[in-house]
Design an enzyme around this catalytic site. Structure first.
Site, PDB file in Angstrom:
ATOM      1  N   GLU A 139       0.826  -1.211   0.000  1.00 32.32           N
ATOM      2  CA  GLU A 139       0.000   0.000   0.000  1.00 32.32           C
ATOM      3  C   GLU A 139       0.864   1.266   0.000  1.00 32.32           C
ATOM      4  OE1 GLU A 139      -2.057  -2.911   2.923  1.00 32.32           O
ATOM      5  OE2 GLU A 139      -0.066  -2.601   2.049  1.00 32.32           O
ATOM      6  N   CYS A 150      -2.357  -3.712   7.408  1.00 36.70           N
ATOM      7  CA  CYS A 150      -1.986  -3.926   8.804  1.00 36.70           C
ATOM      8  C   CYS A 150      -2.379  -2.725   9.668  1.00 36.70           C
ATOM      9  CB  CYS A 150      -0.491  -4.205   8.933  1.00 36.70           C
ATOM     10  SG  CYS A 150       0.560  -2.867   8.355  1.00 36.70           S
ATOM     11  N   CYS A 166      -0.186   0.327   7.700  1.00 39.15           N
ATOM     12  CA  CYS A 166      -0.670   0.770   6.391  1.00 39.15           C
ATOM     13  C   CYS A 166      -2.056   1.396   6.509  1.00 39.15           C
ATOM     14  CB  CYS A 166      -0.704  -0.404   5.423  1.00 39.15           C
ATOM     15  SG  CYS A 166       0.935  -1.029   5.000  1.00 39.15           S
ATOM     16  N   TRP A 170      19.045 -39.422 -12.588  1.00 39.12           N
ATOM     17  CA  TRP A 170      18.231 -38.427 -13.287  1.00 39.12           C
ATOM     18  C   TRP A 170      17.138 -39.113 -14.097  1.00 39.12           C
ATOM     19  CZ3 TRP A 170      18.918 -34.254 -10.912  1.00 39.12           C
ATOM     20  CH2 TRP A 170      20.179 -33.805 -10.530  1.00 39.12           C
ATOM     21  N   THR A 203      18.181 -40.581   1.284  1.00 40.99           N
ATOM     22  CA  THR A 203      18.338 -39.745   0.092  1.00 40.99           C
ATOM     23  C   THR A 203      19.706 -39.083   0.088  1.00 40.99           C
ATOM     24  OG1 THR A 203      15.968 -39.328  -0.106  1.00 40.99           O
ATOM     25  CG2 THR A 203      17.441 -37.734  -1.135  1.00 40.99           C
ATOM     26  N   ASP A 232      22.286 -39.899  -2.894  1.00 40.18           N
ATOM     27  CA  ASP A 232      22.474 -38.843  -3.890  1.00 40.18           C
ATOM     28  C   ASP A 232      23.492 -37.781  -3.506  1.00 40.18           C
ATOM     29  OD1 ASP A 232      20.450 -40.184  -5.178  1.00 40.18           O
ATOM     30  OD2 ASP A 232      18.886 -38.722  -4.690  1.00 40.18           O
ATOM     31  N   THR A 263       9.986 -41.344   3.393  1.00 37.70           N
ATOM     32  CA  THR A 263       9.684 -40.017   3.937  1.00 37.70           C
ATOM     33  C   THR A 263       8.415 -39.449   3.322  1.00 37.70           C
ATOM     34  OG1 THR A 263      12.051 -39.601   4.282  1.00 37.70           O
ATOM     35  CG2 THR A 263      10.592 -37.692   4.296  1.00 37.70           C
ATOM     36  N   LEU A 264       8.307 -39.540   2.001  1.00 39.01           N
ATOM     37  CA  LEU A 264       7.119 -39.035   1.317  1.00 39.01           C
ATOM     38  C   LEU A 264       5.860 -39.766   1.788  1.00 39.01           C
ATOM     39  CD1 LEU A 264       8.694 -38.813  -2.227  1.00 39.01           C
ATOM     40  CD2 LEU A 264       7.797 -36.851  -0.965  1.00 39.01           C
TER      41      LEU A 264
END
Length: 341
Positions: A46, A71, A80, A171, A197, A201, A288-289
């Site tokens: 703003e 705010c 603002c 990949w 992981t 990797d 984990t996922l």
């Protein structure tokens, strides 16, 4: 309001812990000023919009549009709402109310008491979506969770590894898709992986194919078994190691003792919330996922698909929903899912 949302997205990835906000000032059907918030501690949208108006005398007959409630508190910058009142702007149109406790309707109340005409709820759904990280953090007391993985045509995320295999990533997608991953990292506050992981990797989890701020790195290493020679311990970026042994800080690496019993996914998110992390990309392996999927503790999933066949290996996690968006990166694809539950 649609223009406000466009402007707000210019600050994506750089405003934490503040929300994404854009503002437009209209006089007699013409935009005479606009601005967006681009960094915490700097002026809000703003203020940028007001300052961009060349002829300030027009403000007293103008309407200010903003996607989030202005705010009303003194933080790093003045309120603002007070600036709107002091500049005698008679009308304000707001996308959605700010649920952050220091605002939460106080800005609207301040302006209305001063005689400002306030309209709310314009493109409210879109306004809340732009700040989905911010609202999730303040309303659900956890980060906004984005799952990310790449899978082959036959549904694998990794090859069948041998113990003696070289430590390196497998990949699946092309360079353009990998660049999109780095672009996404630049917009989120943290990226999380599991111990396996890292061992397979040895990722750096930093930005290499996109300009911006690298996310904080989070690794789950319950028994502190990872060698300190791994790239995540380079000190290049702030790193959190969630473990069940110690609380300790060593330069840019912070060890946080974490409760992995019961709902470990929820416990991990609580730790990240306490570290004031509003969003996290979970790039961990299948285990984990899957732990976050099974508990329903995810908000979006970015699934990249490449044109490779592994025939055997580590199966990709499964989502019981359909993608809401699809993007093409030549032979690689990106499917975006959202958790509607």
């Amino acid at each position: 309001m649609a223009r406000c949302l466009q402007l707000a997205l210019n600050g994506e990835g750089s405003t934490y812990p503040n929300p994404l906000v854009g503002s437009v000032i209209v006089h007699e059907g013409k935009i005479i000023g606009e601005g967006f918030h681009w960094k915490a501690g700097e002026p809000h949208a703003e203020i940028h919009a007001i300052n961009s108006v060349k002829d300030k005398s027009l403000l007293k007959n103008s309407t200010l549009y903003v996607n989030l409630e202005p705010c009303a508190h003194f933080g790093r910058t003045p309120p603002c709402s007070l600036a709107i009142i002091n500049n005698k702007i008679p009308r304000v149109v707001i996308g959605c109310i700010d649920s952050f406790s220091k605002v939460a309707g106080k800005g609207i109340e301040m302006m209305r008491k001063a005689g400002v005409e306030v309209t709310t709820g314009i493109l409210e759904t879109e306004s809340r979506f732009v700040n989905r990280r911010f609202f999730t953090f303040h309303e659900k007391k956890r980060p906004y969770v984005i799952l990310k993985w790449a899978q082959t045509i036959d549904g694998f995320i990794d090859i069948e590894r041998k113990d003696e295999a070289e430590v390196q990533p497998t990949w699946i997608t092309n360079e353009w898709a990998r660049r999109a991953v780095h672009r996404q990292r630049s917009t989120e506050q943290a990226v999380l992986v599991g111990k396996n992981t890292v061992l397979k990797d040895d990722p750096s989890l930093t930005l290499r194919n996109w300009k911006g701020t690298s996310p904080k790195r989070v690794v789950i290493d319950r028994r502190l078994e990872l060698p300190l020679t791994m790239k995540i311990f380079s000190g290049q970026e702030e790193t959190f190691v969630l473990n069940e042994i110690k609380n300790e800080k060593d330069k840019n690496v912070t060890y946080i003792k974490t409760d992995f019993s019961g709902n470990s996914a929820a416990n991990i998110l609580t730790v990240l919330y306490e570290q004031e992390i509003q969003s996290v990309v979970i790039e961990g392996g299948r285990y984990t996922l899957k732990s976050f999927i099974e508990k329903g503790l995810w908000d979006e999933a970015f699934v990249y698909a490449g044109e490779k066949w592994f025939e055997k290996g580590v199966k990709a996690p499964e989502l019981r929903s359909s993608p809401v968006e699809k993007y093409n990166f030549e032979e690689s694809k990106l499917y975006v899912y959202r958790n509607m539950s």
